[in-house]
Design a protein around this motif. Structure first.
Motif, short mmCIF file in Angstrom:
data_model
loop_
_atom_site.label_atom_id
_atom_site.label_comp_id
_atom_site.label_asym_id
_atom_site.label_seq_id
_atom_site.Cartn_x
_atom_site.Cartn_y
_atom_site.Cartn_z
N HIS A 51 42.10 13.03 52.43
CA HIS A 51 42.11 12.63 51.02
C HIS A 51 42.58 13.80 50.15
CE1 HIS A 51 40.10 8.89 52.02
NE2 HIS A 51 39.16 9.58 52.67
N SER A 88 47.23 5.45 42.69
CA SER A 88 46.49 4.77 43.76
C SER A 88 45.59 5.77 44.50
CB SER A 88 47.47 4.11 44.74
OG SER A 88 48.28 5.10 45.38
N GLU A 89 44.69 5.21 45.30
CA GLU A 89 43.75 6.06 46.02
C GLU A 89 44.45 6.87 47.11
OE1 GLU A 89 40.77 3.51 47.46
OE2 GLU A 89 40.10 2.83 45.49
N LYS A 90 45.53 6.36 47.65
CA LYS A 90 46.25 7.10 48.68
C LYS A 90 46.94 8.33 48.10
CE LYS A 90 47.07 3.12 51.68
NZ LYS A 90 48.09 2.29 52.38
N PHE A 93 42.75 10.76 45.65
CA PHE A 93 41.45 10.15 45.96
C PHE A 93 40.41 10.50 44.90
CE2 PHE A 93 37.25 10.41 47.97
CZ PHE A 93 37.12 9.10 48.39
N SER A 113 36.51 9.53 40.49
CA SER A 113 37.09 8.80 41.60
C SER A 113 36.93 7.31 41.34
CB SER A 113 36.43 9.18 42.93
OG SER A 113 36.99 8.44 44.00
N LYS A 114 37.85 6.51 41.89
CA LYS A 114 37.75 5.07 41.75
C LYS A 114 36.70 4.48 42.68
CE LYS A 114 42.53 4.34 40.25
NZ LYS A 114 43.82 3.65 40.53
N LYS A 115 36.34 5.19 43.74
CA LYS A 115 35.30 4.78 44.65
C LYS A 115 34.09 5.70 44.53
CE LYS A 115 38.07 2.52 48.24
NZ LYS A 115 38.39 2.49 49.69
#
Length: 361
Positions: A51, A88-90, A93, A113-115
């Motif tokens: 990440h 995007s997360e890729k 992260f 972070s989105k997560k």
């Protein structure tokens, strides 16, 4: 064989041979073991994906402290926060924003972070920044070699608690482990008495509904019938508890052997990567599972098991008799439901009272 013995044998064999009893007996330990070890196993799994974490450091002195690991790659951020949020997360992260000197205000650092932020990433960022803040704080004292002095003065000290036995023997003790063990066994007694006492009530209800009890009373005394039913279901409970204890011990031993060194090795690796002592990392992380297992060996489980069976038998005989009397005396379903709910609600105070008595002997 006496009539009570025949009734005990009938109740025991009839309930033990049920598929629900077999499935519940052999699947419940696996369920408890899964709830205990699956989260630890999932947390120990490291994916192959690396990440990317972007760092926007307004001061310019914190970003160079972060070094790439097997799971994370740190880069200097050259965009504002809104642009990173749209990625995007890729691509990105997580995003670490350091707006000002952390020595003035530690809240100037925020990790986005989105997560959900992983625990290892949060721990890595916290320890890296904390080490630098402590170093900057020590530098303000203008004392030569102050960091080396403090590092050498740190001592790993943990007071050892010893319990004296009646025979003069000494055993290591832990109040935390003892309290947790007491709470667990208190809840188990509550659960088992409630379950198997409810079995007696359900059995009386079924036989009364089908009018089988009237036929049985014509050939045996009511006392013999009730005692045979209570004792038979009690043996069913003891059999199930014994099988649960054996299977749970085997599963926990196997799970500890399989996952025992995973957490400890991960903590040591993270401490070496940050050039800190293992003690600092252990304070920041959870206590290793192996240490808890060693503390459990200091508890006299033989005495606890004997007392557990004694209290289980006494409580079961008392409450199963009350439940059976309640059910026999109730002729209307609504009244039965009211009494059943009231008895369960009053019985729910037992674990709380037991815990309070344990904390204040």
């Amino acid at each position: 064989m006496s009539k009570i013995g025949l009734i005990i044998k009938r109740e025991y064999l009839r309930r033990v041979s049920k598929k629900s009893f077999i499935l519940l007996t052999f699947l419940t330990p696996f369920l408890f073991a899964a709830l205990a070890f699956v989260p630890l196993w999932l947390s120990s799994i490291k994916g192959d994906e690396v990440h990317t974490v972007a760092i926007l450091d307004a001061t310019g002195k914190y970003a160079p402290l972060f070094e790439d690991t097997e799971s994370y790659r740190f880069i200097n951020g050259d965009k504002d926060m809104d642009k990173y949020r749209q990625m995007s997360e890729k691509e990105i992260f997580a995003f670490l924003n350091i707006s000002d000197d952390l020595q003035k205000n530690p809240k100037n650092a925020t990790l986005y972070s989105k997560k959900q932020i992983p625990a290892d990433l949060s721990r890595l960022v916290n320890m890296t920044l904390k080490k630098q803040i402590e170093s900057d704080k020590l530098a303000t004292f203008n004392i030569p070699n102050l960091q080396e002095i403090i590092k050498e003065s740190k001592v790993d000290f943990n007071i050892q608690t010893i319990k004296w036995g009646d025979d003069g023997s000494e055993k290591q003790s832990s109040s935390v482990v003892a309290s947790i063990t007491g709470v667990i066994f208190t809840m188990l007694i509550y659960m088992f008495i409630l379950i198997y006492g409810g079995m007696v009530m359900q059995g009386v209800m079924e036989e009364k509904t089908n009018r089988i009890i009237e036929i049985m009373i014509s050939s045996v005394k009511p006392f013999d019938l009730m005692m045979g039913k209570i004792i038979g279901i009690g043996f069913v409970g003891l059999t199930q508890v014994f099988l649960w204890a054996v299977m749970t011990f085997i599963l926990i031993t196997g799970g500890t052997f399989f996952l025992g060194g995973g957490m400890e090795s991960e903590i040591l690796q993270s401490s070496m990567a940050l050039n800190t002592t293992p003690n600092m990392t252990v304070i920041a992380a959870q206590q290793p599972a192996n240490e808890w297992i060693e503390m459990l060996h200091t508890i006299n489980f033989t005495e606890i098991g004997i007392l557990f069976i004694a209290y289980f038998i006494g409580g079961y005989l008392l409450y199963s008799s009350l439940f059976a009397v309640y059910r026999i005396s109730c002729r209307r379903p609504r009244r039965h439901a009211t009494i059943h709910a009231t008895s369960h609600a009053s019985f729910g105070f037992r674990p709380l009272c037991g815990y309070l008595c344990m904390e204040n002997p």
